[in-house]
Write an enzyme that holds these catalytic residues in place. Structure first.
Site, PDB file in Angstrom:
ATOM      1  CG  HIS A 152      -1.961  -1.077   1.186  1.00 52.58           C
ATOM      2  ND1 HIS A 152      -2.805  -1.286   0.117  1.00 52.58           N
ATOM      3  CD2 HIS A 152      -2.260  -2.061   2.078  1.00 52.58           C
ATOM      4  CE1 HIS A 152      -3.587  -2.338   0.354  1.00 52.58           C
ATOM      5  NE2 HIS A 152      -3.260  -2.829   1.537  1.00 52.58           N
TER       6      HIS A 152
ATOM      7  CG  ASP B 204      -2.780  -8.455   0.364  1.00 53.03           C
ATOM      8  OD1 ASP B 204      -1.973  -8.729   1.262  1.00 53.03           O
ATOM      9  OD2 ASP B 204      -3.837  -7.822   0.559  1.00 53.03           O
TER      10      ASP B 204
ATOM     11  CG  HIS C  71      -6.418  -5.548   1.734  1.00 53.54           C
ATOM     12  ND1 HIS C  71      -5.810  -6.481   2.523  1.00 53.54           N
ATOM     13  CD2 HIS C  71      -7.537  -5.158   2.396  1.00 53.54           C
ATOM     14  CE1 HIS C  71      -6.519  -6.651   3.632  1.00 53.54           C
ATOM     15  NE2 HIS C  71      -7.582  -5.871   3.577  1.00 53.54           N
TER      16      HIS C  71
ATOM     17  CG  ASP D  22      -4.905 -10.295   3.026  1.00 47.79           C
ATOM     18  OD1 ASP D  22      -4.546 -10.736   1.919  1.00 47.79           O
ATOM     19  OD2 ASP D  22      -4.566  -9.181   3.444  1.00 47.79           O
TER      20      ASP D  22
END
Lengths: 546, 448
Positions: free
Chosen positions: B108, B147, B149, B236
């Protein structure tokens, strides 16, 4: 008070008698097939019958050889691997049978065992067994021993004579190594016990009442009756390192023990020998046996020198003593003898040995070339050992921010040929090479002066209320608080004191590791902690030779 | 069987707060699992020791404002440095693939860094990619982010780079942080089609994500022919993850790894510390090493409703159609204060969730048909009025864009509070600060 140290080597067995730090007697006898006879021969040469001794310390190759020569009895192995990696991913040097039941990384039961399957396995073993030795190891049994103990009960019910070893007695992580370690220890027990009682009797017959101690792979000593047999493997290299420490005031250096067939290497840093980050490897068996970070290089004074075309090379084996000492082939010792670097051997014969390799006018050059090759091979291993130490993995920020400093370590050499290689090693390594006063009995000195090691590693899970001690495999209930601080410190000390008292070890020199606290969070709330901590008495020597 | 490198750096003494998901405990059970399995004893697995990345390496990928000293970067530089160590081993042929199992994560963290966002400060993969290009001359690199996200930081860093293909598979941003990552985001004007975002509906399981991989990701990779494939291996998507709602299993992750065949996998998120990480990490590592991972079974079973394959197939096909039909629509303008040529103007805001503030960004890229184009990013953190700038001369820059970058750098000095100048082909970063002057970060800076 006097101490006796005996180191059983591949070719010779060295022994010394020390009195108040002075060598009052030393001897070297050939190592025979029968180790007990060899030890008694060495003792008799020292002429210590009837004498008051503080202790006799022995470094023996009994178990190492038993394992490597596959002379140990076989036993059945039952494993509870649960899920995860496939068993076939590893090469298993022994057959095994897989049974049901699974424990997870925190010691929680994930899959209950199938009782009927367990019962049938025990009955079948009873019917078909060849020995009463049974090894039972479960994955994560070092976190929870419940399945191992229950399966042991099933086997004992099938036959009360079953001699059972459980994996969690070796309380470190690594299911594969734990299985092999438990197996080797069990199968070497009888061999070692016989040897131990033979030695005790023979020593008693000579009127010596001193306790007999055995040197361990980690450089520590334990009384003959308390040692776990597999821990006696590779004590020879440990004796070399300790022997060097007993003969020098330096605190950090590389130890090079040049023998006939092999050269042993080790590192001493700030007065402590470097411990290996992994357990000892014994032939095809990877184990959890704590050992010093040592290397055995297959090169020594008696390595055969071979000529292939115009090139000379060093064999990884020995065909006998050096040519100049009546042996069959040219060796590095012949090169040293010819160049006048060692005080033994027939120089004419040495010359003849070298002449068989090269033109007679190039003898000196050939001799130097051979010694350079020996130095090169040893130097490469020293460099790789140092590299391994510098590149040891770190798991914390602190460890990365405080790396091992690059040290310029000098070399401390021992062994009969040490003096002959001194200048060659210095030239190759660009560092000073020192040689002890008693290079030929250095290992025996190391054995005589080795002090006991001690280690107590705590793993505590305050949520599941369980604690484990890695070294003994002890597992128990934690009755303290969920977030202990000083409490855990006291707890570790108490456990350590109890264990040390049982082994007769003095904890004054103990070093405590910084505790690791891991808060355990569930649903965004801290519910407890996992705490890891340890206390060690590192390997070392009781005193120095004066 | 493949020679696989592992760099396990769990940062057991670092957390973002005692009960924060990114805490000491995160990789504790993974360590227990890997050590108990004895995976480091496998002959093909080689463990590497962690190390710290020189700041230069980070600054070649990201501008840190107001200045690097303003932030505590130690942990992040170690995570990035450890990734570089595996990258070096790969480039030198010591390993055939590798897994950087490191914390803290990075995907991120974008082109400008004002603080921590989504648990990330420095972008490990981006720093690695630029290191590999600068030191070993790799030209085409693909990053596949698995991931849950959206890998918005990595996307931000390479959005204008025609030589880096970024593909992110993630849970739809309308249902999860950071709220971005839709098919319309296809790349900057000079790198159109080099960004692929695949937003998947909550509840997608093994079969769904593998379908997207087979039908979309792998063909796209094949067409791009990368020199190297990097996997941002967040964990995740697992059916137990507390922050997301997907349904992928540890063995599903093993299959993804086996099909994707990344040269390097780098751990990203994954906060089911007990129920997923020990298993997923094991499965990924086994898959990389060419070992059988089919025995890796979690202690818990999935309980979430799974979107059936019959439903997810048409969903993904439709997404792909949409992606193919997206048209570029840039605002081009020549600006008096900027060097010659047309510049696309892309204003945007970035939210920093860890500390709760917003960054105003004014991105510009110079139109170029020869290279990625000079990038100029202006950054501000309201309510402060001070401005910071990043100027980037991209790898393989054409002479004009290179000159434009230098002109811009000289122009901006004195007009901002700080300016970062990334000369990527020169492997040099210059940093100017209003009170400290210019500092040069060269390739010869020693590793601390």
């Amino acid at each position: 008070m006097s101490q006796v140290g005996i180191d059983v080597g591949g070719t010779f067995t060295d022994a010394v008698l020390l009195t108040e730090g002075v060598i009052t007697k030393k001897t070297k006898v050939p190592t025979q097939e029968n180790l007990l006879l060899t030890l008694l021969n060495a003792l008799d040469q020292l002429d210590v019958a009837g004498k008051e001794l503080e202790h006799i310390t022995v470094s023996t190759t009994l178990v190492t050889n038993g394992i490597l020569q596959r002379r140990l009895p076989e036993g059945k192995v039952y494993l509870l691997p649960g899920s995860g990696m496939k068993m076939e991913s590893f090469a298993w040097p022994i057959p095994y049978e897989v049974l049901s039941g699974e424990i997870d990384y925190r010691g929680r039961e994930v899959v209950q065992p199938n009782d009927l399957e367990w019962y049938r396995a025990a009955q079948q073993w009873k019917k078909e067994r060849e020995s009463n030795l049974v090894t039972i190891v479960g994955k994560f049994s070092h976190r929870n021993k419940i399945h191992e103990e229950r399966l042991a009960t099933v086997f004992r019910q099938a036959d009360p004579q079953a001699h059972i070893a459980l994996g969690h007695d070796w309380g470190q992580a690594n299911f594969y190594r734990r299985s092999l370690t438990a197996y080797l220890n069990l199968t070497s027990t009888e061999l070692f016990t016989q040897f131990a009682s033979g030695l005790e009797q023979a020593v008693a017959q000579r009127g010596i009442r001193a306790p007999i101690m055995v040197l361990k792979a980690d450089g520590g000593v334990l009384p003959l009756s308390r040692i776990r047999p597999v821990e006696t493997v590779y004590s020879g290299p440990a004796a070399s390192v300790l022997g060097a420490m007993a003969q020098t005031d330096a605190s950090s250096f590389v130890v090079v023990d040049i023998g006939g067939t092999t050269t042993d290497l080790g590192i001493v840093l700030s007065n402590s020998p470097l411990l290996s980050s992994r357990g000892a490897q014994i032939g095809p068996f990877a184990t959890l046996v704590r050992s010093l970070a040592v290397r055995s290089v297959p090169v020594g004074g008696d390595s055969a020198v071979i000529r292939q075309g115009k090139e000379l090379s060093l064999a990884r084996y020995r065909l006998g003593p050096a040519f100049c000492l009546g042996g069959p082939v040219p060796t590095p010792t012949d090169a040293m003898c010819y160049l006048g670097l060692v005080p033994f051997g027939d120089r004419q014969k040495a010359g003849a040995a070298l002449a068989s390799l090269m033109q007679p006018q190039e003898l000196a050059q050939t001799a130097q070339h051979i010694l350079q090759m020996v130095a090169e091979r040893i130097a490469q291993e020293i460099e790789s050992l140092e590299k391994e130490w510098r590149e040891e993995p770190a798991y914390k920020i602190w460890g990365v921010l405080h790396p091992h400093e690059a040290l310029q370590l000098h070399v401390w050499a021992s062994g009969g040929c040490a003096s002959g290689l001194k200048t060659y090693l210095e030239e190759r390594l660009h560092t000073k090479v020192r040689i002890g006063r008693y290079p030929e009995v250095s290992n025996a000195i190391g054995a005589a002066l080795a002090r006991p090691t001690f280690s107590c590693t705590l793993h505590l899970d305050t949520v599941l209320r369980r604690f484990r001690i890695e070294e003994t495999g002890e597992q128990g209930i934690w009755e303290g608080s969920k977030r202990p601080h000083l409490e855990v410190d006291t707890f570790l000390e108490q456990v350590a004191l109890r264990l040390a008292a049982a082994q007769g070890i003095d904890l004054r020199d103990a070093q405590k590791e910084e505790f690791d606290f891991f808060p355990i969070v569930q649903e965004f709330k801290t519910v407890g902690q996992i705490v890891r901590g340890a206390l060690h008495v590192p390997p070392g020597v009781r005193g120095r030779i004066s | 069987m493949k020679n696989t490198g592992i760099l396990f750096f769990p940062a057991f003494d670092w957390s973002l707060g005692e009960t924060h998901p990114e805490r000491e405990e995160r990789l504790l059970y993974t360590q227990e699992q890997l050590f108990e399995e004895g995976i480091l004893d496998l002959p093909q697995i080689k463990q590497f020791a962690p190390g710290m990345a020189p700041l230069t390496k980070a600054l070649l990928a990201q501008a840190v404002f107001p200045s690097p000293e303003h932030h505590d970067l130690d942990a992040h530089l170690i995570a990035a440095g450890s990734t570089l160590i595996l990258g070096d081993a790969l480039a030198k042929g010591q390993i055939q693939n590798g897994f950087a199992l490191v914390r803290p994560p990075g995907h991120h963290a974008g082109a400008t860094v004002l603080g921590n966002r989504g648990f990330c400060t420095l972008n490990n993969e981006a720093i690695l990619v630029n290191h590999l290009r600068a030191e070993y001359g790799y030209q085409r690199i693909a990053i596949v982010d698995t991931d849950v996200h959206h890998g918005d930081g990595t996307q931000d860093i390479f959005y204008h780079d025609p030589n880096v293909l970024f593909i992110s598979l993630h849970q739809d941003g309308r249902t999860l942080y950071p709220g971005s990552g839709f098919v319309e985001e296809k790349g900057g004007p000079n790198a159109w089609g080099m960004n692929v975002d695949i937003p998947l509906p909550p509840g997608t399981g093994d079969e769904g994500i593998l379908y997207a991989l087979e039908e979309w990701v792998l063909p796209r990779l094949q067409a791009f022919k990368p020199d190297i494939v990097i996997n941002s291996a967040g964990q995740d998507n697992h059916f137990t993850d507390p922050l997301a709602s997907m349904n992928v299993s540890a063995r599903g992750y093993g299959r993804i790894t086996e099909r994707l065949k990344p040269d390097l996998a780098v751990l990203e998120g994954g906060y089911s510390i007990e129920d997923a990480l020990p298993y997923v990490n094991l499965a990924i590592l086994l898959a990389l090493a060419g070992e059988d991972y089919s025995g890796v079974v979690e202690a818990k079973r999935p309980t979430r409703p799974e979107v059936p394959l019959s439903q997810i197939k048409p969903y993904i096909q439709e997404l792909k159609r949409e992606y193919d039909q997206v048209q570029a629509n840039w605002l081009w303008r020549a600006e008096a204060s900027l060097p010659g040529g047309y510049w696309a103007y892309i204003p945007r805001t970035i939210y920093y969730d860890t500390e709760g503030f917003q960054e105003m960004r004014y991105d510009r890229v110079r139109q170029c048909s020869h290279c990625g184009g000079t990038v100029y990013i202006e950054s501000r953190r309201p309510p402060f009025h001070t401005r910071h700038a990043l100027v980037r001369v991209p790898f393989a820059a054409c002479p004009e864009c290179r000159q434009a970058g230098y002109d811009l750098w000289e122009y901006l000095i004195g007009r901002m509070e700080s300016v970062t100048f990334q000369d990527q082909p020169g492997n040099v970063v210059q940093f100017w600060h209003i009170s400290k002057g210019v500092k040069v970060f060269g390739p010869s800076d020693p590793r601390p």
